[in-house]
Design a protein around this motif. Structure first.
Motif, PDB file in Angstrom:
ATOM      1  N   ILE A 170      25.219  -0.098  -3.025  1.00 24.91           N
ATOM      2  CA  ILE A 170      24.783   1.273  -2.725  1.00 24.91           C
ATOM      3  C   ILE A 170      24.305   1.429  -1.280  1.00 24.91           C
ATOM      4  O   ILE A 170      24.692   2.392  -0.602  1.00 24.91           O
ATOM      5  N   PRO A 171      23.479   0.513  -0.747  1.00 20.32           N
ATOM      6  CA  PRO A 171      23.062   0.688   0.653  1.00 20.32           C
ATOM      7  C   PRO A 171      24.241   0.715   1.629  1.00 20.32           C
ATOM      8  O   PRO A 171      24.221   1.487   2.595  1.00 20.32           O
ATOM      9  N   GLN A 172      25.267  -0.107   1.381  1.00 17.48           N
ATOM     10  CA  GLN A 172      26.429  -0.082   2.262  1.00 17.48           C
ATOM     11  C   GLN A 172      27.159   1.250   2.195  1.00 17.48           C
ATOM     12  O   GLN A 172      27.641   1.768   3.213  1.00 17.48           O
ATOM     13  N   ARG A 228      16.158  15.285  -8.048  1.00 14.72           N
ATOM     14  CA  ARG A 228      16.440  16.385  -7.112  1.00 14.72           C
ATOM     15  C   ARG A 228      17.719  16.138  -6.317  1.00 14.72           C
ATOM     16  O   ARG A 228      18.106  16.947  -5.498  1.00 14.72           O
ATOM     17  N   ARG A 229      18.351  15.012  -6.523  1.00 20.68           N
ATOM     18  CA  ARG A 229      19.552  14.569  -5.782  1.00 20.68           C
ATOM     19  C   ARG A 229      19.243  14.404  -4.301  1.00 20.68           C
ATOM     20  O   ARG A 229      20.027  14.780  -3.430  1.00 20.68           O
ATOM     21  N   GLU A 230      18.080  13.769  -4.025  1.00 22.61           N
ATOM     22  CA  GLU A 230      17.634  13.572  -2.657  1.00 22.61           C
ATOM     23  C   GLU A 230      17.188  12.134  -2.374  1.00 22.61           C
ATOM     24  O   GLU A 230      16.331  11.916  -1.519  1.00 22.61           O
ATOM     25  N   PRO A 231      17.756  11.128  -3.053  1.00 20.62           N
ATOM     26  CA  PRO A 231      17.270   9.767  -2.820  1.00 20.62           C
ATOM     27  C   PRO A 231      17.746   9.206  -1.487  1.00 20.62           C
ATOM     28  O   PRO A 231      18.845   9.516  -1.017  1.00 20.62           O
ATOM     29  N   VAL A 232      16.897   8.391  -0.894  1.00 24.93           N
ATOM     30  CA  VAL A 232      17.254   7.641   0.316  1.00 24.93           C
ATOM     31  C   VAL A 232      17.060   6.159  -0.004  1.00 24.93           C
ATOM     32  O   VAL A 232      16.782   5.785  -1.145  1.00 24.93           O
ATOM     33  N   LEU A 233      17.208   5.299   0.994  1.00 24.52           N
ATOM     34  CA  LEU A 233      17.165   3.863   0.739  1.00 24.52           C
ATOM     35  C   LEU A 233      15.790   3.380   0.298  1.00 24.52           C
ATOM     36  O   LEU A 233      15.677   2.306  -0.306  1.00 24.52           O
ATOM     37  N   LEU A 266      17.558  -2.857 -13.306  1.00 26.54           N
ATOM     38  CA  LEU A 266      17.627  -2.036 -12.099  1.00 26.54           C
ATOM     39  C   LEU A 266      17.062  -2.777 -10.893  1.00 26.54           C
ATOM     40  O   LEU A 266      17.603  -2.681  -9.785  1.00 26.54           O
ATOM     41  N   ARG A 267      15.986  -3.519 -11.103  1.00 27.09           N
ATOM     42  CA  ARG A 267      15.445  -4.310  -9.988  1.00 27.09           C
ATOM     43  C   ARG A 267      16.468  -5.350  -9.534  1.00 27.09           C
ATOM     44  O   ARG A 267      16.645  -5.580  -8.324  1.00 27.09           O
ATOM     45  N   GLY A 268      17.135  -5.974 -10.485  1.00 25.58           N
ATOM     46  CA  GLY A 268      18.168  -6.944 -10.131  1.00 25.58           C
ATOM     47  C   GLY A 268      19.355  -6.314  -9.449  1.00 25.58           C
ATOM     48  O   GLY A 268      20.127  -6.993  -8.771  1.00 25.58           O
ATOM     49  N   ALA A 269      19.496  -4.993  -9.600  1.00 22.37           N
ATOM     50  CA  ALA A 269      20.584  -4.263  -8.945  1.00 22.37           C
ATOM     51  C   ALA A 269      20.194  -3.798  -7.546  1.00 22.37           C
ATOM     52  O   ALA A 269      20.972  -3.107  -6.882  1.00 22.37           O
ATOM     53  N   GLY A 270      18.995  -4.163  -7.118  1.00 17.18           N
ATOM     54  CA  GLY A 270      18.552  -3.789  -5.779  1.00 17.18           C
ATOM     55  C   GLY A 270      17.835  -2.465  -5.711  1.00 17.18           C
ATOM     56  O   GLY A 270      17.491  -1.994  -4.626  1.00 17.18           O
ATOM     57  N   LEU A 271      17.591  -1.823  -6.866  1.00 18.08           N
ATOM     58  CA  LEU A 271      16.874  -0.552  -6.893  1.00 18.08           C
ATOM     59  C   LEU A 271      15.382  -0.809  -7.088  1.00 18.08           C
ATOM     60  O   LEU A 271      14.984  -1.832  -7.636  1.00 18.08           O
ATOM     61  N   THR A 272      14.563   0.126  -6.650  1.00 22.66           N
ATOM     62  CA  THR A 272      13.112  -0.010  -6.748  1.00 22.66           C
ATOM     63  C   THR A 272      12.608   0.733  -7.973  1.00 22.66           C
ATOM     64  O   THR A 272      12.880   1.922  -8.146  1.00 22.66           O
ATOM     65  N   VAL A 273      11.895   0.029  -8.832  1.00 23.22           N
ATOM     66  CA  VAL A 273      11.292   0.624 -10.020  1.00 23.22           C
ATOM     67  C   VAL A 273       9.803   0.341  -9.978  1.00 23.22           C
ATOM     68  O   VAL A 273       9.384  -0.808  -9.966  1.00 23.22           O
ATOM     69  N   ASP A 445      20.524  -2.269   8.685  1.00 18.04           N
ATOM     70  CA  ASP A 445      21.436  -3.036   9.536  1.00 18.04           C
ATOM     71  C   ASP A 445      20.741  -4.224  10.187  1.00 18.04           C
ATOM     72  O   ASP A 445      21.366  -5.265  10.439  1.00 18.04           O
ATOM     73  N   ARG A 446      19.440  -4.085  10.457  1.00 18.94           N
ATOM     74  CA  ARG A 446      18.680  -5.153  11.107  1.00 18.94           C
ATOM     75  C   ARG A 446      18.042  -6.113  10.107  1.00 18.94           C
ATOM     76  O   ARG A 446      17.308  -7.016  10.496  1.00 18.94           O
ATOM     77  N   GLY A 447      18.280  -5.879   8.828  1.00 20.11           N
ATOM     78  CA  GLY A 447      17.686  -6.745   7.816  1.00 20.11           C
ATOM     79  C   GLY A 447      16.253  -6.417   7.508  1.00 20.11           C
ATOM     80  O   GLY A 447      15.552  -7.209   6.855  1.00 20.11           O
ATOM     81  N   GLU A 448      15.774  -5.248   7.939  1.00 24.01           N
ATOM     82  CA  GLU A 448      14.413  -4.816   7.655  1.00 24.01           C
ATOM     83  C   GLU A 448      14.390  -4.021   6.345  1.00 24.01           C
ATOM     84  O   GLU A 448      15.405  -3.482   5.913  1.00 24.01           O
ATOM     85  N   THR A 449      13.232  -3.932   5.728  1.00 25.23           N
ATOM     86  CA  THR A 449      13.079  -3.136   4.515  1.00 25.23           C
ATOM     87  C   THR A 449      12.964  -1.667   4.891  1.00 25.23           C
ATOM     88  O   THR A 449      12.067  -1.293   5.659  1.00 25.23           O
ATOM     89  N   PRO A 450      13.869  -0.808   4.406  1.00 28.61           N
ATOM     90  CA  PRO A 450      13.792   0.618   4.738  1.00 28.61           C
ATOM     91  C   PRO A 450      12.462   1.217   4.304  1.00 28.61           C
ATOM     92  O   PRO A 450      11.954   0.942   3.217  1.00 28.61           O
ATOM     93  N   THR A 451      11.892   2.043   5.161  1.00 33.21           N
ATOM     94  CA  THR A 451      10.573   2.609   4.915  1.00 33.21           C
ATOM     95  C   THR A 451      10.541   4.071   5.316  1.00 33.21           C
ATOM     96  O   THR A 451      11.387   4.536   6.104  1.00 33.21           O
TER      97      THR A 451
END
Length: 490
Positions: A170-172, A228-233, A266-273, A445-451
């Motif tokens: 998903i992030p890609q 709301r169909r407004e999710p970001v990373l 979901l956590r194993g899928a890279g999503l935040t719960v 892209d830099r390997g940082e955690t999106p915030t």
């Protein structure tokens, strides 16, 4: 990479400029529509489909609506039901079919196609003339449709590991859409469609397959930004469940245990719960229909107690994802609340005060305006106040819209939101989401955690200026709404 070494930038794809910034369903139409009659037989309709090499026939109805007969309908409603091919099409077709205007954006049409689980959608012009239909394959060449192959892979996953592997892309996908310079609302809508697919497939694999779970006994609600169909990373996956009243307390615990297993998936899928927040595995967010109704009445009667305001806002943003999504929306807790809230001026006033209490914080931008480095929480200090405004004004006009842009449009021109302010807030929302997405993709892209906390020194001068101006615009609308509110709530 341009700019200072620590500045976050996103490289755009070279082909980004070749795609129009906004496409409509009219741009996707490739063939003339296949049109039949209600009195033609199923055999005649099937022959017409074969001659035109299409898998549908549009049927004009007496009330100016449209019916739709597809290959799937013939298999399910004729062959499987033991009906003869000489059956009139009018006896088979349910109407009216869902139709979109030719000016509808491609991403909005795709969202409706997926949400409603449709094969095709008829397209009409402003005069009501049928121009054609669009189906899943018509979106493949559109940037909004670039998510369809991934969504299909997710929906067909046979194991948890396979599902998680697909979901981790998903992030890609989001990053690619940002590099294509797609509009922010298009990027987040695409992301929400993929997250929905992951949740739905996860429910099938780890919840509904359990012998102690009845899929027909609950409705799954998406909450928060994904609803709301407004999710970001950086967004969490929030959820709630409405249980059938026939379930016993002991049975509810078994369902919640299954939902906790989904949380892990979901956590194993890279999503935040967030296990401490709004998730269906917690009793506060998984209740029977009667329990939800009782709780909603309590929030309305005593909104300042037991976090009533917070719960009300969360549920008003709920979107049915599984279960009653195919039923009347009146049955969902959020929609059931709207009439009761509107009927109580005191509660409406408190909700308005709550909406305006989270201020867009222009003063927190002081370091930015003086060109000193600083940090700015774009979600807490800008987007949340704007989203709160949109929720409130939509409620004030009794709109059931959930999406922020749609809420602003629904309330535009009302007593509390002028057309100009609605336009301004929509533009501001798009700007903030675009800056937020680009910042997070650069972090990814830099390997940082999106915030959501923007280090302003890492933004371009233009983006710093846009964010500062956006905060001023939101704060200005909040002040005007506070001054006008007594005309709407009394």
């Amino acid at each position: 990479m341009n700019g200072p070494p620590d500045q976050l930038t996103v490289a755009h794809r070279r082909d980004a400029a070749r795609t129009p910034a906004s496409r409509t369903v009219a741009d996707l139409l490739r063939t003339e529509p296949v049109t039949g009659r209600a009195d033609m037989t199923v055999r005649e309709a099937a022959t017409l489909m074969t001659e035109r090499d299409q898998d549908y026939v549009v049927i004009p109805l007496p009330d100016h609506g449209l019916g739709l007969l597809t290959d799937a309908d013939i298999r399910a409603r004729v062959v499987a039901a033991g009906r003869g091919l000489d059956t009139p099409v009018g006896d088979i077709v349910d109407g009216p079919a869902f139709v979109v205007d030719s000016r509808t954006s491609a991403i909005d049409a795709l969202t409706e196609l997926v949400d409603r689980d449709l094969t095709v959608i008829p397209v009409r012009d402003s005069d009501g003339r049928v121009l054609g239909v669009v189906g899943a394959s018509d979106f493949v060449a559109d940037p909004a449709g670039s998510s369809m192959p991934l969504r299909e892979q997710i929906s067909r996953s046979q194991t948890v590991e396979e599902l998680q592997g697909h979901a981790r892309r998903i992030p890609q996908l989001v990053a690619d859409l940002v590099r294509r310079d797609r509009p922010a609302h298009e990027v987040t809508q695409v992301a929400s469609l993929i997250v929905d697919a992951v949740v739905l497939r996860g429910l099938r694999l780890v919840v509904d397959s359990r012998p102690d779970v009845d899929p027909a006994a609950y409705t799954w609600l998406s909450l928060g930004s994904n609803a709301r169909r407004e999710p970001v990373l950086s967004s969490d996956v929030d959820s709630a469940v409405v249980f059938d009243d026939s379930l016993e307390t002991a049975e509810l615990d078994a369902y919640r245990a299954a939902f906790a297993e989904l949380d892990d998936l979901l956590r194993g899928a890279g999503l935040t719960v967030d296990t401490n927040g709004a998730v269906a595995s917690k009793p506060l967010f998984s209740r029977t229909r009667t329990q939800w109704q009782t709780a909603a009445r309590a929030w309305i009667d005593a909104p300042l107690e037991n976090r009533g305001m917070i719960f009300t806002s969360l549920i008003l943003d709920g979107r049915p994802l599984f279960g009653s999504r195919r039923e009347s929306p009146v049955r969902t807790p959020g929609v059931e609340m709207i009439g009761a809230l509107r009927a109580d001026p005191r509660t409406m006033r408190l909700l308005l005060d709550e909406s305006l209490s989270t201020k867009a914080r222009l003063r927190s931008m002081r370091d930015v305006l003086t060109r000193r480095p600083g940090a700015f929480d774009v979600k807490a200090n800008a987007l949340t106040p704007l989203i709160n405004i949109a929720r409130w004004v939509a409620l004030s006009v009794e709109s059931t819209e959930v999406n922020t842009r749609a809420r602003l449009q629904a309330a535009s021109g009302s007593a509390l939101l002028t057309d100009d302010d609605a336009t301004t807030l929509t533009e501001v929302f798009d700007v903030l989401q675009r800056v937020r997405l680009r910042y997070q993709v650069a972090q990814f892209d830099r390997g940082e955690t999106p915030t959501d906390v923007l280090e302003m020194g890492r933004l371009s001068p233009l983006d710093r200026s846009l964010v500062a101006q956006a905060v001023r615009e939101i704060a200005g609308v909040q002040r005007r709404m506070a001054g006008m509110s007594h005309y709407q709530v009394n």
